[in-house]
Motif scaffolding. Sequence first.
Motif, short mmCIF file in Angstrom:
data_model
loop_
_atom_site.label_atom_id
_atom_site.label_comp_id
_atom_site.label_asym_id
_atom_site.label_seq_id
_atom_site.Cartn_x
_atom_site.Cartn_y
_atom_site.Cartn_z
N TYR A 1 0.79 -1.23 0.00
CA TYR A 1 0.00 0.00 0.00
C TYR A 1 0.83 1.28 0.00
N THR B 1 -3.04 -5.92 -5.92
CA THR B 1 -3.92 -6.73 -5.09
C THR B 1 -4.62 -7.81 -5.90
N MET C 1 -12.61 -5.39 3.17
CA MET C 1 -11.40 -4.87 2.53
C MET C 1 -11.74 -3.96 1.35
N VAL D 1 -10.21 -0.09 1.29
CA VAL D 1 -9.30 0.41 0.26
C VAL D 1 -9.96 1.54 -0.53
N TYR E 1 -8.70 -9.81 -1.10
CA TYR E 1 -7.96 -8.97 -2.04
C TYR E 1 -8.71 -8.72 -3.34
N SER F 1 -10.59 -5.77 -2.47
CA SER F 1 -9.72 -4.60 -2.56
C SER F 1 -9.62 -4.09 -3.99
#
Length: 410
Positions: free
Chosen positions: A45, A73, A244, A248, A364, A367
């Motif tokens: 990140y 991701t 998530m 994000v 992910y 994300s």
Amino acid sequence: MTESSGPSSAPPPPPGGGIAPGSPAYRRANLALFLAGFATFSLLYCVQPLLPELVAEFGVSPAHSSLALSLTTSLLAVAILCAAALSEGFGRRGLMFGSLIGAATLNLAAALAPSWSLLLVLRALEGLALGGVPAVAMAYLAEEIEPRGLGRAMGLYIGGTALGGMLGRVITGHLVEAFSWRVAVGGIGLAGLVAAIGFLLLLPPSRNFTPRRGFDPHFHLAAWGRHLASPALRLLFATGFLAMGTFVALFNYIGFRLTAPPYEFSQGTLGMIFVVYVFGIASSWAAGALIDRFGRRLVLPGAAVATGLGVALTLPGGLVPMLAGLILFTLGFFLTHAIASGWVGRVAVGTKGHAASLYLLAYYVGSSVVGSTAGWFWTAGGWTAIALFLLALLGLELLVALRLRAVTAP
């Protein structure tokens, strides 16, 4: 999977004996996995607060700039499945170390990328490399730590990811203001190399893991299929996706809001916004105590509500309610993740690495998908549109958490 395999049923002690809380090995394992979480999230990140800089440097749109994170991701999500399967044959410790070294090296190369296309390629490869850490770390903890110490150990690992996410963003914010975004990205790469070496020196070898000989695709497909057949695990995977994704998305675009009028934050000041991750670290460490007192089935819906209230507080224009909202949002997210990720290891029967890989795949993918999709809302309606989009997703997350109460034992 029956209700008896829910959170009230602790997994049996590992055949070789787990690492006891308070022992030197427990402290070493916690510190090693803390470093792994730190390195993974700081590398992953570090570009997030730099998105406005990348827009200026390469002439891309805000939505396209998010690809520097979303591609990483996305490839990480795919790599997690492969890494979980590979770790069954090659072991946990070596795979995690190799992943950390590879990802840190690629981050250093990304700092030197002369073009937008090459930067995206290197960041995508970095996502592939990092795939060897998250699911394998969760499996290592579930296999090696005594059940009574697993909640705290998982919370410390999640705390490491929070610290890495915070320092990765704060340090890059200050380095880009003092030097350039290239120096910022390169500095995080060097920090990742140091953390990888510390991880290798500290982590005790696996005692309760027996590598499988050869590579049997049918074994892995069957293992993933068994976990996907569990209603409780499917709901936990959905929780990871939604939590998530909203996290994000919010932090991807809060930078665009705060660097524009009337706020006009500098990069250094913007980086300091991520100090709210300190509250995420605290909530991760507190997760075990909250679970012991109130139970996962009660704390998880409460965390979803707190996260939603945090988003709502960012809607007014004042900086004070916005900061309060970011703190509450961060507390709720990390509490959600600590509970859900630890719950996966307790609910899953056998092949815990495969269960962890499916959770992190959903995590992910959320994300990548939600983080990039939010760009459309930013373009269409600014921060109000993004906040309403996130509130809708968090409402769905709350419904999932309430459904978990129905399919798991008290």
